[in-house]
Design a protein around this motif. Structure first.
Motif, PDB file in Angstrom:
ATOM      1  N   GLU A 101     -10.943   1.223   2.407  1.00  0.00           N
ATOM      2  CA  GLU A 101     -10.234   2.094   1.321  1.00  0.00           C
ATOM      3  C   GLU A 101     -10.466   3.638   1.334  1.00  0.00           C
ATOM      4  O   GLU A 101      -9.752   4.362   0.745  1.00  0.00           O
ATOM      5  N   SER A 142       0.875  -1.217   0.116  1.00  0.00           N
ATOM      6  CA  SER A 142      -0.156   0.085   0.057  1.00  0.00           C
ATOM      7  C   SER A 142       0.759   1.324   0.008  1.00  0.00           C
ATOM      8  O   SER A 142       0.724   2.083  -0.778  1.00  0.00           O
ATOM      9  N   THR A 160     -16.450   4.799  -1.531  1.00  0.00           N
ATOM     10  CA  THR A 160     -15.298   4.283  -0.627  1.00  0.00           C
ATOM     11  C   THR A 160     -16.155   4.151   0.693  1.00  0.00           C
ATOM     12  O   THR A 160     -16.024   5.010   1.522  1.00  0.00           O
ATOM     13  N   ASP A 191     -11.099  -6.561  -0.126  1.00  0.00           N
ATOM     14  CA  ASP A 191     -10.673  -5.060   0.381  1.00  0.00           C
ATOM     15  C   ASP A 191      -9.132  -4.726  -0.313  1.00  0.00           C
ATOM     16  O   ASP A 191      -9.312  -3.580  -0.592  1.00  0.00           O
ATOM     17  N   ILE A 192      -8.561  -5.532  -0.421  1.00  0.00           N
ATOM     18  CA  ILE A 192      -7.155  -5.356  -1.052  1.00  0.00           C
ATOM     19  C   ILE A 192      -7.592  -4.783  -2.669  1.00  0.00           C
ATOM     20  O   ILE A 192      -7.034  -4.084  -3.243  1.00  0.00           O
ATOM     21  N   ARG A 248     -10.504  -3.682  -3.764  1.00  0.00           N
ATOM     22  CA  ARG A 248     -10.892  -2.356  -3.855  1.00  0.00           C
ATOM     23  C   ARG A 248      -9.766  -1.265  -3.751  1.00  0.00           C
ATOM     24  O   ARG A 248      -9.968  -0.244  -4.136  1.00  0.00           O
ATOM     25  N   MET A 249      -8.830  -1.702  -2.817  1.00  0.00           N
ATOM     26  CA  MET A 249      -7.716  -0.598  -2.773  1.00  0.00           C
ATOM     27  C   MET A 249      -6.686  -0.767  -4.006  1.00  0.00           C
ATOM     28  O   MET A 249      -6.476   0.454  -4.488  1.00  0.00           O
ATOM     29  N   ILE A 260      -7.287   5.469   2.575  1.00  0.00           N
ATOM     30  CA  ILE A 260      -6.554   5.891   1.473  1.00  0.00           C
ATOM     31  C   ILE A 260      -6.950   6.856   0.824  1.00  0.00           C
ATOM     32  O   ILE A 260      -6.164   7.846   0.671  1.00  0.00           O
ATOM     33  N   GLU A 261      -8.228   7.140   0.451  1.00  0.00           N
ATOM     34  CA  GLU A 261      -8.766   8.309   0.013  1.00  0.00           C
ATOM     35  C   GLU A 261      -8.569   9.439   0.773  1.00  0.00           C
ATOM     36  O   GLU A 261      -8.144  10.386   0.190  1.00  0.00           O
ATOM     37  N   LEU A 313      -8.823   1.791  -6.577  1.00  0.00           N
ATOM     38  CA  LEU A 313      -8.654   2.917  -5.880  1.00  0.00           C
ATOM     39  C   LEU A 313      -7.353   3.574  -6.299  1.00  0.00           C
ATOM     40  O   LEU A 313      -7.360   4.749  -6.890  1.00  0.00           O
ATOM     41  N   TYR A 314      -6.426   2.875  -6.052  1.00  0.00           N
ATOM     42  CA  TYR A 314      -4.882   3.384  -6.563  1.00  0.00           C
ATOM     43  C   TYR A 314      -4.819   3.479  -7.749  1.00  0.00           C
ATOM     44  O   TYR A 314      -3.973   4.478  -8.466  1.00  0.00           O
ATOM     45  N   GLN A 319      -1.524   2.363   6.025  1.00  0.00           N
ATOM     46  CA  GLN A 319      -2.763   1.828   6.400  1.00  0.00           C
ATOM     47  C   GLN A 319      -3.141   1.912   7.847  1.00  0.00           C
ATOM     48  O   GLN A 319      -4.257   1.560   8.313  1.00  0.00           O
TER      49      GLN A 319
END
Length: 399
Positions: free
Chosen positions: A186, A146, A182, A225-226, A228-229, A189-190, A232-233, A162
């Motif tokens: 995630e 991440s 989101t 969840d990973i 989704r991250m 992160i946003e 997003l990234y 995180q």
């Protein structure tokens, strides 16, 4: 620092504590008791818990409880908590998880960092020291991945991207438009990315962490969840490549004018001759490589990743602009045929009119890679010599 000093600082800066919780009955009371030693300005968002969470919260009438009928995720719980805190006049919010991994005794770290910082427009992240702390290997690896993508998407170097133990400048963040999608982990992160892009400083403070396999109940789903991250990234990376970075360069060009921009950001940039030469080599290599349609994205991504000169790399990647494409194809094909020992009598007209890429794909790919590699070396060396000479001319003589 004593508890009273921390309490006064939290009051001074209008800082509350926001705790999202979902089915953590074993650890929730312990977390609340720890936080209450420093402040009773606590907002707990009960994210649709289906256990004894409501009964536990009923024993704490001094805290604000927001009960959601349905579990929608940590991100949505934090958004609700922040919005309610701002409506009550709070300007900052410390968040920590209710699963027992965070120690409320570390709250003074955040209060002190805010109090001593000249810039009060800051987002403070608790650094769990993931490389040395007693944490699950999967968590440490996930954090490293991440953190890498955080740097790729923003250029921001963090030690822990995180950690949920944070201090948010919620009043400053109230104007930021966060995605409605989101809803889960995630969002954290946003929150970092968009806060950083809006001018909020991001810093770390050290914290302790505990991963107790007996009491701790984690709702993190590794695959979903990973995934989704990652999505997003990827989105943030594209935004940076196509909007943030070009917009930044355009604003600099507009404010400085072409001549000053060219001299300061292209020729006489503070980068070393070596870095500028590598930027030229990268641009030429990707511009001549068989990556049609992706040159700009890849060259900006790699220039950002390796901290090269983005202006130079982008400029030289345009060596394959549409008018030059037939010539690049012809030279690549000729080089490929030469490497393979195949006789070639193609002309530029053949390339423009009836060139069959599939038929000559092997020759083209070999020729393209050979041409891009050799050209990158040649242009890079020439660029290094030129920039080295220019640097010497700029350096005043000691005599």
């Amino acid at each position: 620092m004593d508890h009273k000093t921390t309490t006064l600082q939290l009051k001074q800066y209008k800082c509350c504590v926001v705790i999202p919780t979902y089915n953590n009955p074993k650890t929730l009371a312990k977390v609340l008791d720890g936080v209450l030693k420093f402040t009773d300005d606590i907002i707990v968002v009960n994210d649709g818990s289906s256990d004894s969470t409501s009964e536990i919260l009923a024993r704490y009438p001094q805290i604000i409880t927001i009960n959601k009928a349905k579990n929608t995720g940590k991100g949505s719980a934090l958004k609700i908590g922040f919005k309610h805190a701002v409506s009550l006049g709070f300007e900052y919010a410390i968040t920590l998880d209710s699963d027992g991994q965070h120690f409320p005794k570390d709250i003074p770290q955040f209060a002190t960092a805010l109090n001593t910082s000249e810039n009060k427009n800051i987002l403070i992240i608790g650094d769990r020291n993931m490389n040395e702390a007693d944490v699950f290997a999967q968590s440490a690896k996930g954090n490293r991945v991440s953190t890498f993508w955080m740097y790729a998407a923003t250029g921001l170097r963090l030690r822990d991207s995180q950690s949920g133990f944070r201090l948010y400048p919620i009043k400053s963040m109230d104007d930021i438009r966060f995605m409605t999608a989101t809803k889960k982990f995630e969002f954290e992160i946003e929150a970092i990315v968009k806060s950083y892009w809006s001018g909020i400083e991001i810093i770390h403070v050290p914290i302790d962490v505990l991963y107790d396999p007996v009491e701790r109940v984690s709702h993190f789903r590794p695959f979903m969840d990973i995934a989704r991250m990652v999505v997003l990234y990827t989105w943030f990376l594209l935004v940076r490549l196509f909007y943030i970075t070009p917009g930044h360069l355009f604003r600099k060009l507009k404010s400085k004018g072409f001549k000053r921009f060219f001299i300061e950001d292209f020729l006489r940039h503070q980068d070393s001759p070596k870095k500028k030469a590598l930027s030229i080599a990268l641009g030429v290599f990707l511009g001549l490589s068989p990556l049609w349609g992706f040159h700009t994205v890849i060259v900006l991504f790699l220039a950002i990743l390796f901290r090269l000169n983005k202006v130079i790399a982008f400029a030289f990647s345009n060596i394959s602009l549409p008018p030059f494409i037939p010539f690049v194809l012809l030279i690549s094909l000729q080089v490929g045929h030469w490497v393979l020992g195949i006789e070639s009598n193609y002309t530029i007209d053949d390339i423009r009119e009836n060139f069959d890429m599939v038929q000559h794909l092997k020759s083209y790919l070999i020729g393209s890679i050979t041409l891009s590699t050799v050209s990158a070396l040649v242009f890079g060396i020439i660029g290094y010599i030129i920039f080295k000479v220019l640097d010497r001319k700029k350096t005043p003589s000691n005599g």
